[in-house]
Write a protein that holds these residues in place. Structure first.
Motif, PDB file in Angstrom:
ATOM      1  N   ILE A  61       0.841  -1.202   0.000  1.00 32.19           N
ATOM      2  CA  ILE A  61       0.000   0.000   0.000  1.00 32.19           C
ATOM      3  C   ILE A  61       0.876   1.252   0.000  1.00 32.19           C
ATOM      4  O   ILE A  61       0.604   2.219  -0.720  1.00 32.19           O
ATOM      5  N   GLU A  62       1.946   1.231   0.811  1.00 34.28           N
ATOM      6  CA  GLU A  62       2.859   2.381   0.821  1.00 34.28           C
ATOM      7  C   GLU A  62       3.499   2.581  -0.553  1.00 34.28           C
ATOM      8  O   GLU A  62       3.650   3.716  -1.015  1.00 34.28           O
ATOM      9  N   ILE A  63       3.863   1.486  -1.195  1.00 32.56           N
ATOM     10  CA  ILE A  63       4.481   1.587  -2.522  1.00 32.56           C
ATOM     11  C   ILE A  63       3.482   2.126  -3.536  1.00 32.56           C
ATOM     12  O   ILE A  63       3.829   2.949  -4.387  1.00 32.56           O
ATOM     13  N   LEU A  64       2.230   1.701  -3.444  1.00 32.98           N
ATOM     14  CA  LEU A  64       1.207   2.233  -4.342  1.00 32.98           C
ATOM     15  C   LEU A  64       0.984   3.728  -4.107  1.00 32.98           C
ATOM     16  O   LEU A  64       0.770   4.490  -5.048  1.00 32.98           O
ATOM     17  N   GLU A  65       1.021   4.139  -2.848  1.00 35.67           N
ATOM     18  CA  GLU A  65       0.801   5.549  -2.515  1.00 35.67           C
ATOM     19  C   GLU A  65       1.955   6.440  -2.943  1.00 35.67           C
ATOM     20  O   GLU A  65       1.744   7.511  -3.499  1.00 35.67           O
ATOM     21  N   PHE A  66       3.196   6.000  -2.658  1.00 36.76           N
ATOM     22  CA  PHE A  66       4.340   6.893  -2.809  1.00 36.76           C
ATOM     23  C   PHE A  66       5.337   6.465  -3.876  1.00 36.76           C
ATOM     24  O   PHE A  66       6.240   7.231  -4.212  1.00 36.76           O
ATOM     25  N   GLY A  67       5.233   5.257  -4.392  1.00 35.34           N
ATOM     26  CA  GLY A  67       6.219   4.741  -5.334  1.00 35.34           C
ATOM     27  C   GLY A  67       7.347   4.057  -4.587  1.00 35.34           C
ATOM     28  O   GLY A  67       7.500   4.215  -3.380  1.00 35.34           O
ATOM     29  N   TYR A  68       8.148   3.286  -5.311  1.00 38.04           N
ATOM     30  CA  TYR A  68       9.222   2.521  -4.675  1.00 38.04           C
ATOM     31  C   TYR A  68      10.222   3.432  -3.968  1.00 38.04           C
ATOM     32  O   TYR A  68      10.540   3.256  -2.804  1.00 38.04           O
ATOM     33  N   ALA A  69      10.737   4.402  -4.710  1.00 42.98           N
ATOM     34  CA  ALA A  69      11.812   5.240  -4.178  1.00 42.98           C
ATOM     35  C   ALA A  69      11.356   6.093  -3.003  1.00 42.98           C
ATOM     36  O   ALA A  69      12.125   6.320  -2.071  1.00 42.98           O
ATOM     37  N   ASP A  70      10.133   6.553  -3.017  1.00 39.90           N
ATOM     38  CA  ASP A  70       9.661   7.437  -1.948  1.00 39.90           C
ATOM     39  C   ASP A  70       8.959   6.698  -0.814  1.00 39.90           C
ATOM     40  O   ASP A  70       8.538   7.322   0.153  1.00 39.90           O
ATOM     41  N   SER A  71       8.837   5.384  -0.914  1.00 37.03           N
ATOM     42  CA  SER A  71       8.105   4.635   0.116  1.00 37.03           C
ATOM     43  C   SER A  71       8.848   4.589   1.455  1.00 37.03           C
ATOM     44  O   SER A  71       8.262   4.229   2.461  1.00 37.03           O
ATOM     45  N   GLN A  72      10.123   4.973   1.479  1.00 33.76           N
ATOM     46  CA  GLN A  72      10.893   4.971   2.720  1.00 33.76           C
ATOM     47  C   GLN A  72      11.262   6.385   3.179  1.00 33.76           C
ATOM     48  O   GLN A  72      11.839   6.540   4.234  1.00 33.76           O
ATOM     49  N   LYS A  73      10.931   7.389   2.385  1.00 37.43           N
ATOM     50  CA  LYS A  73      11.325   8.758   2.724  1.00 37.43           C
ATOM     51  C   LYS A  73      10.423   9.339   3.799  1.00 37.43           C
ATOM     52  O   LYS A  73       9.203   9.153   3.765  1.00 37.43           O
ATOM     53  N   GLY A  74      11.049  10.038   4.728  1.00 40.85           N
ATOM     54  CA  GLY A  74      10.289  10.698   5.792  1.00 40.85           C
ATOM     55  C   GLY A  74       9.469   9.699   6.590  1.00 40.85           C
ATOM     56  O   GLY A  74       9.976   8.674   7.020  1.00 40.85           O
ATOM     57  N   VAL A  75       8.198  10.014   6.734  1.00 37.31           N
ATOM     58  CA  VAL A  75       7.305   9.122   7.494  1.00 37.31           C
ATOM     59  C   VAL A  75       6.512   8.199   6.580  1.00 37.31           C
ATOM     60  O   VAL A  75       5.599   7.510   7.034  1.00 37.31           O
ATOM     61  N   MET A 123      11.271 -10.069   7.577  1.00 34.63           N
ATOM     62  CA  MET A 123      10.482  -8.915   8.013  1.00 34.63           C
ATOM     63  C   MET A 123      11.317  -7.632   7.919  1.00 34.63           C
ATOM     64  O   MET A 123      10.821  -6.588   7.477  1.00 34.63           O
ATOM     65  N   ALA A 124      12.572  -7.708   8.312  1.00 34.06           N
ATOM     66  CA  ALA A 124      13.456  -6.537   8.246  1.00 34.06           C
ATOM     67  C   ALA A 124      13.728  -6.137   6.798  1.00 34.06           C
ATOM     68  O   ALA A 124      13.955  -4.961   6.509  1.00 34.06           O
ATOM     69  N   ASN A 125      13.709  -7.101   5.877  1.00 28.37           N
ATOM     70  CA  ASN A 125      14.008  -6.824   4.476  1.00 28.37           C
ATOM     71  C   ASN A 125      12.788  -6.504   3.626  1.00 28.37           C
ATOM     72  O   ASN A 125      12.874  -6.534   2.401  1.00 28.37           O
ATOM     73  N   LEU A 126      11.672  -6.203   4.255  1.00 27.37           N
ATOM     74  CA  LEU A 126      10.514  -5.749   3.484  1.00 27.37           C
ATOM     75  C   LEU A 126      10.750  -4.352   2.902  1.00 27.37           C
ATOM     76  O   LEU A 126      10.069  -3.939   1.976  1.00 27.37           O
ATOM     77  N   ARG A 127      11.702  -3.667   3.444  1.00 30.69           N
ATOM     78  CA  ARG A 127      12.029  -2.320   2.958  1.00 30.69           C
ATOM     79  C   ARG A 127      12.554  -2.388   1.525  1.00 30.69           C
ATOM     80  O   ARG A 127      13.238  -3.323   1.145  1.00 30.69           O
ATOM     81  N   TRP A 128      12.246  -1.373   0.768  1.00 31.88           N
ATOM     82  CA  TRP A 128      12.798  -1.247  -0.575  1.00 31.88           C
ATOM     83  C   TRP A 128      14.221  -0.734  -0.436  1.00 31.88           C
ATOM     84  O   TRP A 128      14.509   0.173   0.347  1.00 31.88           O
ATOM     85  N   HIS A 129      15.173  -1.341  -1.153  1.00 29.47           N
ATOM     86  CA  HIS A 129      16.573  -0.919  -1.094  1.00 29.47           C
ATOM     87  C   HIS A 129      16.830   0.123  -2.172  1.00 29.47           C
ATOM     88  O   HIS A 129      16.345  -0.008  -3.306  1.00 29.47           O
ATOM     89  N   ASP A 130      17.584   1.131  -1.834  1.00 26.57           N
ATOM     90  CA  ASP A 130      17.892   2.210  -2.784  1.00 26.57           C
ATOM     91  C   ASP A 130      18.476   1.646  -4.071  1.00 26.57           C
ATOM     92  O   ASP A 130      19.370   0.792  -4.045  1.00 26.57           O
ATOM     93  N   GLY A 131      17.945   2.091  -5.188  1.00 25.06           N
ATOM     94  CA  GLY A 131      18.434   1.669  -6.489  1.00 25.06           C
ATOM     95  C   GLY A 131      17.887   0.338  -6.971  1.00 25.06           C
ATOM     96  O   GLY A 131      18.200  -0.098  -8.072  1.00 25.06           O
ATOM     97  N   GLU A 132      17.073  -0.307  -6.162  1.00 29.40           N
ATOM     98  CA  GLU A 132      16.528  -1.613  -6.536  1.00 29.40           C
ATOM     99  C   GLU A 132      15.405  -1.441  -7.559  1.00 29.40           C
ATOM    100  O   GLU A 132      14.566  -0.553  -7.427  1.00 29.40           O
ATOM    101  N   ASP A 133      15.427  -2.288  -8.562  1.00 28.05           N
ATOM    102  CA  ASP A 133      14.379  -2.275  -9.580  1.00 28.05           C
ATOM    103  C   ASP A 133      13.073  -2.773  -8.965  1.00 28.05           C
ATOM    104  O   ASP A 133      13.074  -3.642  -8.083  1.00 28.05           O
TER     105      ASP A 133
END
Length: 191
Positions: A61-75, A123-133
């Motif tokens: 849902i976060e990825i749909l809202e903000f996109g991959y790259a922005d899903s980890q930015k800020g809050v 669980m810890a690796n659910l985060r999108w990694h910078d530069g990941e396709d």
């Protein structure tokens, strides 16, 4: 007056549950393990997949809202981070109960520990990694379901073997013979 106070104190102690009773884990919690009501082990094996899936959906849902790259930015990633933290807490009691159930099976305990470590890492690796396709990210987080399935199967197969205590032959009992000290036997021979 003293009788009333004693009665009130007695009633208050009866209404407050004992701490051990309040902490008892009930295998079949519809939130933690909705598909299993049999045992603590079954609940845990259900929970690892279910709780990962819940946080995976939140992250989607976060990825749909903000996109991959922005899903980890800020809050933007706060909801999925909260989900991961919450599920790490929720899994503790089912995991401990499963370990208690599996105590006689050393191999099952080893597989449970491996499964728990893999789950925590996933669980810890659910985060999108910078530069990941995006496709690589989706493959990586969805592949976890397949790996969890294999690890759950490993636990179930190991659980079908006899417990360690039942599967091992009893150690032979060796008779204990006390040898007389050398000095005393030599003294007896000379008499």
């Amino acid at each position: 007056m003293i009788a009333r106070l004693a009665f009130i104190a007695l009633a208050a102690t009866l209404l407050v549950p004992a701490p051990a009773h309040a902490q008892k884990f009930q295998p079949g919690s519809p939130y933690i393990c909705p598909n299993s009501e049999d045992s603590a082990l079954d609940c845990y094996l259900d929970a690892v997949v279910h709780l990962y899936r819940m946080c995976r959906h939140v992250k989607s849902i976060e990825i749909l809202e903000f996109g991959y790259a922005d899903s980890q930015k800020g809050v933007n990633g706060a909801k999925s981070e909260y989900c991961v933290d919450k599920q790490k807490i929720n899994i503790v009691r089912p995991y401990q109960a499963a370990l208690r159930d599996a105590t006689p099976w050393g191999e099952v305990v080893d597989h449970l520990r491996s499964l728990q470590a893999y789950w925590l890492d996933s669980m810890a690796n659910l985060r999108w990694h910078d530069g990941e396709d995006g496709g690589d990210y989706e493959y990586r987080v969805d592949k976890v379901f397949e790996e969890l399935s294999y690890k759950v199967d490993d636990v179930r197969v190991a659980f079908t073997t006899p417990p360690d205590a039942a599967g091992k032959p009893a150690a032979p009992v060796r008779p204990v013979h006390k040898a007389a000290p050398k000095g005393k036997t030599a003294a007896r021979k000379g008499r």
